[in-house]
Design an enzyme around this catalytic site. Structure first.
Site, PDB file in Angstrom:
ATOM      1  N   ASP A 106       0.841  -1.190   0.000  1.00 58.38           N
ATOM      2  CA  ASP A 106       0.000   0.000   0.000  1.00 58.38           C
ATOM      3  C   ASP A 106       0.887   1.255   0.000  1.00 58.38           C
ATOM      4  O   ASP A 106       1.705   1.434  -0.883  1.00 58.38           O
ATOM      5  CB  ASP A 106      -0.947  -0.077   1.207  1.00 58.38           C
ATOM      6  N   ARG A 107       0.748   2.174   0.979  1.00 58.69           N
ATOM      7  CA  ARG A 107       1.568   3.390   0.985  1.00 58.69           C
ATOM      8  C   ARG A 107       3.047   3.043   1.070  1.00 58.69           C
ATOM      9  O   ARG A 107       3.897   3.732   0.486  1.00 58.69           O
ATOM     10  CB  ARG A 107       1.181   4.310   2.147  1.00 58.69           C
ATOM     11  N   HIS A 151     -11.328   7.369  -0.432  1.00 60.44           N
ATOM     12  CA  HIS A 151     -10.455   7.966   0.581  1.00 60.44           C
ATOM     13  C   HIS A 151      -9.319   8.768  -0.042  1.00 60.44           C
ATOM     14  O   HIS A 151      -8.804   9.709   0.559  1.00 60.44           O
ATOM     15  CB  HIS A 151      -9.902   6.887   1.519  1.00 60.44           C
ATOM     16  N   TRP A 152      -8.910   8.399  -1.274  1.00 63.20           N
ATOM     17  CA  TRP A 152      -7.877   9.175  -1.959  1.00 63.20           C
ATOM     18  C   TRP A 152      -8.305  10.636  -2.124  1.00 63.20           C
ATOM     19  O   TRP A 152      -7.474  11.535  -2.117  1.00 63.20           O
ATOM     20  CB  TRP A 152      -7.587   8.565  -3.334  1.00 63.20           C
ATOM     21  N   HIS A 273      -7.202  -6.668  -0.116  1.00 67.25           N
ATOM     22  CA  HIS A 273      -6.103  -5.715  -0.183  1.00 67.25           C
ATOM     23  C   HIS A 273      -4.926  -6.068   0.718  1.00 67.25           C
ATOM     24  O   HIS A 273      -3.772  -5.791   0.385  1.00 67.25           O
ATOM     25  CB  HIS A 273      -6.656  -4.335   0.212  1.00 67.25           C
TER      26      HIS A 273
END
Length: 297
Positions: A106-107, A151-152, A273
């Protein structure tokens, strides 16, 4: 939780403090977590890499977990992937590792992607979990992405709007993300780990910093990515993703990454995810195989 790993707060030459866990012997592998989590997302995977013969380094990204949450700037550069990656590069140099492999979810995968760009002579191989490049996603945003990844667009709104909304009930917000992005697979998450996620995420400084991470992703990170777009990543890249998630549904993941890197391999895994928690055995097996091939055991 990672009982055999050391647990330290390390002060980087920049002055930033990171929470760092280490264990094992052998070629060094840095593991980076995603949103809204901490290094504990690797709780089920990291010991398997140690058993396979790697030195494993876990770190909370700046702004997350028990690492520092420095004051943000108007251009969001404090939480650019370049700044977050520089922390991790400094950490690995402090630990004595001139060359290392990195895997990010993810991030953390976006930080790993930036590190591959900024430190090509120091990273032997990079694995990115459940992402395609940020630039590509913004350039190809349509209704389904905007709906699934709302959420982005929520987190990038000017402060303090998202911070106030999330801060009203951070426990509910975080648990809803774990449930929604794992397609309701609640058994994937150890409750003690989730409680620690909530402990860290309930800090208003953490909520603000993680919003800044996304604000940077929609601004200065895109500038950095655009400047590097013509240069292809030379080290081996592994892409893993969840077959039940939006990344699989919307993108031909390997083809997209082959537009950015010379050597790309990888596969989808039967989960949502959160690959390290939903499918830790298969995730670990793929990381071990890839790093043994390209990072030397």
């Amino acid at each position: 939780m990672l009982d055999n790993f050391s647990d330290d707060i390390m002060v980087l030459p920049s002055g930033i403090k990171l929470r760092v866990r280490t264990a094992g012997d052998g070629p060094p592998v840095l593991l980076l977590h995603g949103y809204p989590q901490t290094h504990l997302c690797w709780d089920k995977v990291a010991p398997k890499l140690v058993e396979a013969g790697f030195r494993v380094i876990l770190s909370d990204l700046r702004g997350y977990g028990d690492s520092d949450k420095p004051k943000s700037k108007s251009d969001h550069s404090t939480y650019s992937k370049r700044a977050m990656g520089a922390d991790q590069y400094e950490l690995m140099q402090m630990l004595g590792y001139e060359k290392f492999a990195v895997a990010g979810h993810d991030r953390g995968a976006r930080v790993a992607h930036r590190m591959a760009r900024d430190y090509p002579d120091h990273i032997s191989a990079v694995s990115v979990l459940d992402i395609v490049p940020t630039e590509y996603m913004y350039e190809n945003t349509e209704r389904e992405l905007a709906t699934g990844y709302y959420h982005w667009f929520f987190l990038i709104q000017p402060a303090p709007y998202p911070e106030k909304m999330i801060g009203h009930d951070p426990d509910y917000y975080l648990r809803s993300k774990l449930s929604g992005w794992s397609k309701g697979n609640q058994t994937a998450f150890d409750e003690e780990v989730v409680k620690d996620y909530v402990r860290c995420f309930s800090d208003p400084l953490c909520i603000h910093a993680t919003c800044e991470d996304y604000r940077a992703g929609a601004s200065i990170d895109l500038e950095h990515d655009s400047a590097d777009r013509a240069a292809r990543i030379q080290m081996p890249v592994q892409a893993l993703w969840g077959q039940k998630g939006l990344v699989d549904k919307l993108y031909n993941v390997l083809d997209i990454w082959r537009g950015y890197a010379e050597h790309v391999e990888g596969k989808g895994i039967n989960c949502g995810h959160f690959l390290p928690e939903e499918q830790p055995q298969e995730t670990a097996e793929n990381l071990i195989r890839f790093f043994k091939m390209h990072h030397g055991i």
